[in-house]
Design an enzyme around this catalytic site. Structure first.
Site, short mmCIF file in Angstrom:
data_model
loop_
_atom_site.label_atom_id
_atom_site.label_comp_id
_atom_site.label_asym_id
_atom_site.label_seq_id
_atom_site.Cartn_x
_atom_site.Cartn_y
_atom_site.Cartn_z
N ASP A 273 -23.41 30.19 -2.40
CA ASP A 273 -22.14 30.87 -2.70
C ASP A 273 -22.09 31.41 -4.13
O ASP A 273 -21.27 32.28 -4.42
CB ASP A 273 -20.95 29.92 -2.48
CG ASP A 273 -20.92 29.35 -1.07
OD1 ASP A 273 -21.53 29.94 -0.18
OD2 ASP A 273 -20.29 28.29 -0.88
N GLY B 199 -18.08 20.60 -4.87
CA GLY B 199 -17.60 19.25 -4.55
C GLY B 199 -18.50 18.22 -5.19
O GLY B 199 -18.03 17.22 -5.79
#
Ligand code: F6P
Length: 357
Positions: free
Chosen positions: A136, A113
């Site tokens: 991640d 993001g």
């Protein structure tokens, strides 16, 4: 004289401080005069002009410190173009603060993001350099993100601890691993921890195949089964649903998370008791592992080098064991997922790990 704005955005992870320290040390070692403006709590600090002037002292002793000395927050990309509750245009506010402080560039540390917003600021004409952080490891354009290896260590430790209890009691255990919509963390921690079954979002599972794998282990005389399940793991049936249908289904979802659903399904279908352990945010916490300290320092130093050369609009990433600069427009908006055909998946299968597929 260089005037640098710095911010950390999105979920925190290990080695954010190490990376910022790398940037600042590189700049100060070059002999260049530098002013550092640390924006607090991610993009919020840039929007509302909330910053702290930082000196070299602020970056001393933080190589080993987890979290971020600047604080972080999630400011979703999709809301960036929407005015805040007082009608403030966030993008314009960020630009005004940048120009008011006469910044030469922004150094932005973040994940997916964050990179979309960083690229938007680049398109708006600001000088931006980014650094890839996230447990991640799902950022496009880099083989590795910092935070990932530290999180693998923590999730692996958790699986190791569960292993001893599982073997003592002859039980089936699920360890639920973070990773959002991708399976890198689960795959790596699962393999490192010797998990027997690994379920990741990229390879939808068939619950009957999962139970078959457990039964086969029992038939071979194994007393226990360890499953590493990604928080985004999905069944074959659910994977076939459209986004809308899936959203509709999730409205009536009653389990705390996917692992409890899988445990329940196994229990109902086979009568076998399954215990669930969720290490959760511990995976993002604590001191960065040595790999991440070195890695983040290297990326930080290369970011410092780009700033000194006045080369902007790049993420400093890592490809084929080399630190590289990747144009931000190539990174923004793309996820790096585990390919079901990846060699690591094939090798995991070769050593008997079931993916429930
Ligand atoms: O992106 C990092 C991550 O830890 C994911 O693995 C996880 O899905 C998410 O953040 C959790 O977010 P939050 O801290 O906002 O609950």
């Amino acid at each position: 004289m260089k005037r640098i704005g710095m911010l950390t955005s999105g979920g925190d992870c290990q080695a954010l401080n190490a990376a910022m320290r790398g940037v600042v040390k590189c700049l100060s070692c070059s002999g260049e005069d530098v002013e550092i403006y640390g924006f607090l709590d991610g993009y919020k600090g840039l929007i509302y002009g909330d910053f702290r002037m930082l000196t070299g002292h602020d970056f001393a002793g933080i190589l080993t410190k987890g979290g971020t000395i600047l604080g972080s927050s999630r400011t979703p990309f999709k809301l960036m173009r929407e005015p805040d509750e007082n009608g403030l245009d966030k993008v314009e506010a960020m630009k005004q603060n940048y120009y008011k402080l006469k910044l030469d560039c922004l150094v932005i540390l973040g994940g997916n993001g964050t990179h979309k917003s960083a690229n938007m600021l680049r398109e708006e004409g600001l000088n931006v350099i980014t650094l890839p952080k996230t447990i991640d490891n799902d950022l496009w354009g880099t083989d590795m993100t910092f935070g990932f290896q530290s999180a693998v260590n923590i999730a692996t430790d958790c699986i190791d601890c569960i292993h001893t209890t599982a073997s003592s009691h002859g039980r089936i255990f699920i360890v639920e691993v973070m990773g959002h919509k991708v399976g890198w963390l689960t795959l790596n921690a699962g393999m490192a921890g010797g998990a027997d079954i690994i379920l990741i979002p990229e390879i939808p599972y068939d619950i009957d195949k999962v139970i078959k794998a457990i039964n086969e282990r029992e038939a071979r005389g194994s007393r226990f089964t360890i499953m590493a399940v990604a928080e985004g793991a999905i069944s074959k049936e659910d994977a076939k649903l459209s986004k809308k249908e899936y959203k509709e289904k999730m409205k009536n979802y009653t389990y705390p998370s996917v692992s409890y659903e899988i445990a329940d399904k196994i229990q109902k279908k086979s009568g076998k008791e399954v215990r669930v352990t969720v290490p959760g945010h511990t995976q993002r916490g604590g001191s960065p592992c040595p790999y991440d300290r070195v890695f983040a320092t290297r990326l930080g130093a290369e970011a410092g080098k780009l700033i000194l050369k006045g080369e902007y609009g790049f993420m400093v990433g890592y490809k084929n064991r080399e630190v590289v600069k990747v144009p931000l427009e190539e990174v923004a908006g793309k996820l790096k997922m585990v390919s079901p055909d990846a060699t690591i998946v094939k090798e995991a299968k070769m050593v008997g790990i079931s993916f429930g597929d």
